[in-house]
Motif scaffolding. Sequence first.
Motif, mmCIF file in Angstrom:
data_model
loop_
_atom_site.group_PDB
_atom_site.id
_atom_site.type_symbol
_atom_site.label_atom_id
_atom_site.label_comp_id
_atom_site.label_asym_id
_atom_site.label_seq_id
_atom_site.Cartn_x
_atom_site.Cartn_y
_atom_site.Cartn_z
ATOM 1 N N ASP A 211 -8.813 0.006 7.499
ATOM 2 C CA ASP A 211 -9.257 -0.936 6.470
ATOM 3 C C ASP A 211 -8.754 -0.502 5.099
ATOM 4 O O ASP A 211 -8.319 0.637 4.905
ATOM 5 C CB ASP A 211 -10.785 -1.044 6.482
ATOM 6 C CG ASP A 211 -11.460 0.292 6.193
ATOM 7 O OD1 ASP A 211 -11.409 0.750 5.035
ATOM 8 O OD2 ASP A 211 -12.024 0.889 7.135
ATOM 9 N N GLU A 212 -8.839 -1.422 4.134
ATOM 10 C CA GLU A 212 -8.266 -1.189 2.809
ATOM 11 C C GLU A 212 -8.916 -0.010 2.088
ATOM 12 O O GLU A 212 -8.239 0.754 1.400
ATOM 13 C CB GLU A 212 -8.390 -2.453 1.957
ATOM 14 C CG GLU A 212 -7.500 -2.459 0.731
ATOM 15 C CD GLU A 212 -6.025 -2.388 1.069
ATOM 16 O OE1 GLU A 212 -5.269 -1.799 0.265
ATOM 17 O OE2 GLU A 212 -5.616 -2.908 2.138
ATOM 18 N N ALA A 213 -10.219 0.154 2.244
ATOM 19 C CA ALA A 213 -10.904 1.266 1.582
ATOM 20 C C ALA A 213 -10.380 2.615 2.082
ATOM 21 O O ALA A 213 -10.142 3.539 1.296
ATOM 22 C CB ALA A 213 -12.412 1.166 1.812
ATOM 23 N N SER A 214 -10.188 2.719 3.400
ATOM 24 C CA SER A 214 -9.652 3.961 3.973
ATOM 25 C C SER A 214 -8.224 4.209 3.506
ATOM 26 O O SER A 214 -7.844 5.345 3.183
ATOM 27 C CB SER A 214 -9.691 3.896 5.503
ATOM 28 O OG SER A 214 -11.020 3.798 5.976
ATOM 29 N N ASN B 148 -6.835 3.261 0.722
ATOM 30 C CA ASN B 148 -6.818 3.691 -0.679
ATOM 31 C C ASN B 148 -7.039 5.193 -0.805
ATOM 32 O O ASN B 148 -6.408 5.868 -1.618
ATOM 33 C CB ASN B 148 -7.887 2.934 -1.474
ATOM 34 C CG ASN B 148 -7.517 1.484 -1.721
ATOM 35 O OD1 ASN B 148 -6.340 1.117 -1.698
ATOM 36 N ND2 ASN B 148 -8.522 0.637 -1.941
ATOM 37 N N THR B 149 -7.956 5.708 0.007
ATOM 38 C CA THR B 149 -8.206 7.152 0.009
ATOM 39 C C THR B 149 -6.994 7.899 0.533
ATOM 40 O O THR B 149 -6.596 8.939 -0.022
ATOM 41 C CB THR B 149 -9.438 7.479 0.883
ATOM 42 O OG1 THR B 149 -10.581 6.815 0.356
ATOM 43 C CG2 THR B 149 -9.697 8.981 0.921
ATOM 44 N N GLN C 299 -10.292 10.227 8.350
ATOM 45 C CA GLN C 299 -11.209 9.146 8.689
ATOM 46 C C GLN C 299 -10.493 8.026 9.431
ATOM 47 O O GLN C 299 -9.317 7.742 9.199
ATOM 48 C CB GLN C 299 -11.846 8.609 7.404
ATOM 49 C CG GLN C 299 -10.859 8.149 6.341
ATOM 50 C CD GLN C 299 -11.550 7.759 5.057
ATOM 51 O OE1 GLN C 299 -12.472 6.958 5.066
ATOM 52 N NE2 GLN C 299 -11.119 8.335 3.944
ATOM 53 N N TYR D 182 -10.143 14.802 0.612
ATOM 54 C CA TYR D 182 -10.111 13.379 0.963
ATOM 55 C C TYR D 182 -10.687 13.108 2.352
ATOM 56 O O TYR D 182 -10.284 12.172 3.034
ATOM 57 C CB TYR D 182 -8.671 12.858 0.858
ATOM 58 C CG TYR D 182 -8.143 12.933 -0.553
ATOM 59 C CD1 TYR D 182 -8.536 12.012 -1.518
ATOM 60 C CD2 TYR D 182 -7.287 13.974 -0.935
ATOM 61 C CE1 TYR D 182 -8.077 12.103 -2.824
ATOM 62 C CE2 TYR D 182 -6.826 14.070 -2.244
ATOM 63 C CZ TYR D 182 -7.222 13.130 -3.175
ATOM 64 O OH TYR D 182 -6.769 13.219 -4.473
ATOM 65 N N SER E 73 0.830 -1.194 0.000
ATOM 66 C CA SER E 73 0.000 0.000 0.000
ATOM 67 C C SER E 73 0.867 1.247 0.000
ATOM 68 O O SER E 73 1.924 1.293 0.611
ATOM 69 C CB SER E 73 -0.906 -0.009 1.242
ATOM 70 O OG SER E 73 -1.720 1.144 1.249
#
Length: 239
Positions: free
Chosen positions: A211-214, A216-217, A91, A119, A2
Motif C-alpha cells: 500500500d501507499e503508506a508502506s 512512502n516509508t 513491513q 524504518y 514512487s
Amino acid sequence: MSGHSKWATTHRQKAVVDAKRGAVFTKMANIITIAARGGGDPDANPSLRAAVDRARSVSMPKDNIERAIKKGTGELGGEQVSELYYEGVGQGGLQLVIKCITDNKNRSASTVRHTLSKYGAALGNVLWNFEQKGVIMIDRSEIDAQKINTEELELELIDSGLDDMKVEEEGLTLYCRVESLQELKNNLEQRGLKIESANIEYVAKEKINLDEASLNTIDKLLEELDDNEDVSDYYSNLA
C-alpha cells in the motif's frame, strides 16, 4: 512515480552522482576493484565489464578505472576492501538484499542495521527468493524516437540471450543470464539504442505489491541507503 521503482532509484542515484561526485568515484572504484578479483580483462569478466560501464556512465576518469582494476588484480597495493551482503525484512513482506563494499565491516554492519530498524525493518534471510540476472534499462524516449515495436524487439532479442522484458511507462527493463549481458547490450547499441543502465543484479523470483503508506516509508529507507557511502547497491522484491 514512487521512489521505490527501479527507474526512480536509477534517477536518484544519478542525482547523487552530481551532488557527491568524489564520493561516487570512490564507490565506483571499490566496485571495480572487487569485480577485478575475478580477472582484469573486462571482455572475459562480465562483472568487471558491467562495473566499468557503470563507472563510465558517471564520467569516472580512465586513470581511476585502470588503477581500480590493477588494485583488484593485485598489481597495486593499498587498503583492502570487502564485499558484503546484508539481507533485510520489512513491513508487508518487503525483502531487501543490500550490497556493501567497504574497508570497515563493523561500520557497514552497524549503519545498515540502524537504517533498517529506523524504518521498521530488520536483518533476515531472504536471498532464497533472489537470483542473479543481467538487467538492462532503456528509457521510453529512446523507444519512442525510433518507433520501436516492443513485441517485435522482444522476439528478435531472444537469440541474444533475452529471458524476459518488462514494458513500463518509463521504458523497457530487459532481463538475461549474466553471461549474456554483454551480447545483449551490444545488440541493442548496434540498433542505435542508448542504454540507461546495464548491471548484474539480484532479481526477486516472487514480487509483492504494498500500500501507499508502506511505500512512502520504504522510499525513505532507500533514499538513506543511497546516501550510505558503503552501500553500492540494493535489490528488493517490490513489483
